[in-house]
Design a protein around this motif. Structure first.
Motif, PDB file in Angstrom:
ATOM      1  N   LYS A  55      76.287  15.690 -78.316  1.00 53.96           N
ATOM      2  CA  LYS A  55      76.163  16.680 -77.228  1.00 53.96           C
ATOM      3  C   LYS A  55      76.719  18.028 -77.654  1.00 53.96           C
ATOM      4  O   LYS A  55      76.140  19.067 -77.362  1.00 53.96           O
ATOM      5  CB  LYS A  55      76.944  16.206 -75.989  1.00 53.96           C
ATOM      6  N   TRP A  58      74.306  19.863 -79.987  1.00 53.58           N
ATOM      7  CA  TRP A  58      73.178  20.422 -79.248  1.00 53.58           C
ATOM      8  C   TRP A  58      73.616  21.592 -78.370  1.00 53.58           C
ATOM      9  O   TRP A  58      72.931  22.612 -78.296  1.00 53.58           O
ATOM     10  CB  TRP A  58      72.493  19.356 -78.402  1.00 53.58           C
ATOM     11  N   ALA A  59      74.749  21.448 -77.696  1.00 54.86           N
ATOM     12  CA  ALA A  59      75.230  22.520 -76.813  1.00 54.86           C
ATOM     13  C   ALA A  59      75.557  23.784 -77.606  1.00 54.86           C
ATOM     14  O   ALA A  59      75.332  24.896 -77.129  1.00 54.86           O
ATOM     15  CB  ALA A  59      76.455  22.052 -76.041  1.00 54.86           C
ATOM     16  N   ASP A  60      76.098  23.617 -78.805  1.00 55.96           N
ATOM     17  CA  ASP A  60      76.452  24.768 -79.638  1.00 55.96           C
ATOM     18  C   ASP A  60      75.235  25.419 -80.275  1.00 55.96           C
ATOM     19  O   ASP A  60      75.331  26.488 -80.861  1.00 55.96           O
ATOM     20  CB  ASP A  60      77.428  24.348 -80.743  1.00 55.96           C
ATOM     21  N   LEU A  63      70.554  23.750 -76.662  1.00 55.80           N
ATOM     22  CA  LEU A  63      70.252  23.049 -75.418  1.00 55.80           C
ATOM     23  C   LEU A  63      71.322  23.202 -74.348  1.00 55.80           C
ATOM     24  O   LEU A  63      72.514  23.259 -74.664  1.00 55.80           O
ATOM     25  CB  LEU A  63      70.090  21.547 -75.677  1.00 55.80           C
ATOM     26  N   ASN A  64      70.879  23.257 -73.110  1.00 51.00           N
ATOM     27  CA  ASN A  64      71.809  23.082 -72.001  1.00 51.00           C
ATOM     28  C   ASN A  64      71.993  21.583 -71.849  1.00 51.00           C
ATOM     29  O   ASN A  64      71.014  20.855 -71.748  1.00 51.00           O
ATOM     30  CB  ASN A  64      71.221  23.661 -70.707  1.00 51.00           C
ATOM     31  N   VAL A  65      73.220  21.131 -71.863  1.00 52.56           N
ATOM     32  CA  VAL A  65      73.502  19.700 -71.742  1.00 52.56           C
ATOM     33  C   VAL A  65      74.331  19.461 -70.482  1.00 52.56           C
ATOM     34  O   VAL A  65      75.023  20.376 -70.006  1.00 52.56           O
ATOM     35  CB  VAL A  65      74.230  19.155 -72.992  1.00 52.56           C
ATOM     36  N   LYS A  67      77.311  18.564 -67.979  1.00 54.45           N
ATOM     37  CA  LYS A  67      78.770  18.654 -68.094  1.00 54.45           C
ATOM     38  C   LYS A  67      79.312  17.268 -68.389  1.00 54.45           C
ATOM     39  O   LYS A  67      78.768  16.263 -67.924  1.00 54.45           O
ATOM     40  CB  LYS A  67      79.372  19.163 -66.791  1.00 54.45           C
TER      41      LYS A  67
END
Length: 193
Positions: A55, A58-60, A63-65, A67
């Motif tokens: 996660k 991907w977040a970095d 993608l918006n992941v 919370k």
């Protein structure tokens, strides 16, 4: 399996499902023995199997992941600054949706965390996002046709995947959705080398 110097392998096609087979352990073992194998390398496999690490990657990047909180014990729940309900509680480093629970309020959280801790020493408490459940295989940087998953239960857990006979799978014929999804996956997927 016993290896000795008299055996030579052309290539290993790893079919071990779950821990060790998917988390990079078998891959690293084969790398140490200089035995070629099919699939991702041990580093990519271990990153992909650990949900919190994956996660973050991907977040970095793109993608918006959802919370999430990563915890290691029930005691840590009280120190979390913000909880979100409904949420999904799952082992951080486990496959096949083992130990996964949908929690709708604080009352079910401790039991769900204890269940997830039976499978791993770290637990991911993740914001639940309602939506369409899709799976898309990527082979040689090319996205295959999306498959929509309809479990008979509320979440696609271990039982829905491997035991239930009423989970349904549909190959998408909705060209626009499929093309957009395939384009996105092809553009943004990359193998971790």
């Amino acid at each position: 399996m016993k290896l000795n110097d008299n055996k030579k392998f052309d290539v290993v096609f790893n079919l071990i499902h779950g821990g060790f087979g998917e988390d990079g352990v078998v891959h690293a073992f084969l790398d140490m023995l200089a035995i070629p194998y099919v699939g991702s390398n041990h580093f990519a496999s271990s990153l992909a199997m650990h949900k919190a690490t994956c996660k973050k990657i991907w977040a970095d990047s793109i993608l918006n992941v959802p919370k999430a909180h990563l915890i290691s014990s029930v005691k840590e729940i009280s120190s979390l600054d913000a909880l979100f309900f409904p949420c999904i509680v799952k082992p951080a480093n486990e496959g096949s949706s083992n130990g996964i629970t949908k929690v709708v309020d604080r009352d079910g959280l401790i039991e769900a965390v204890l269940k997830a801790l039976e499978y791993d020493h770290q637990v991911l408490i993740e914001q639940f996002i309602a939506g369409t459940e899709l799976t898309v295989a990527v082979i040689d940087h090319e996205a295959m046709t999306p498959i929509e998953i309809f479990p008979a239960t509320e979440i696609y857990d271990y039982h829905a995947k491997y035991v239930a006979e009423d989970t349904q799978f549909f190959v998408h014929q909705k060209v626009l959705i499929a093309v957009n999804l395939m384009s996105f996956v092809s553009k943004h997927y990359w193998p971790i080398k």
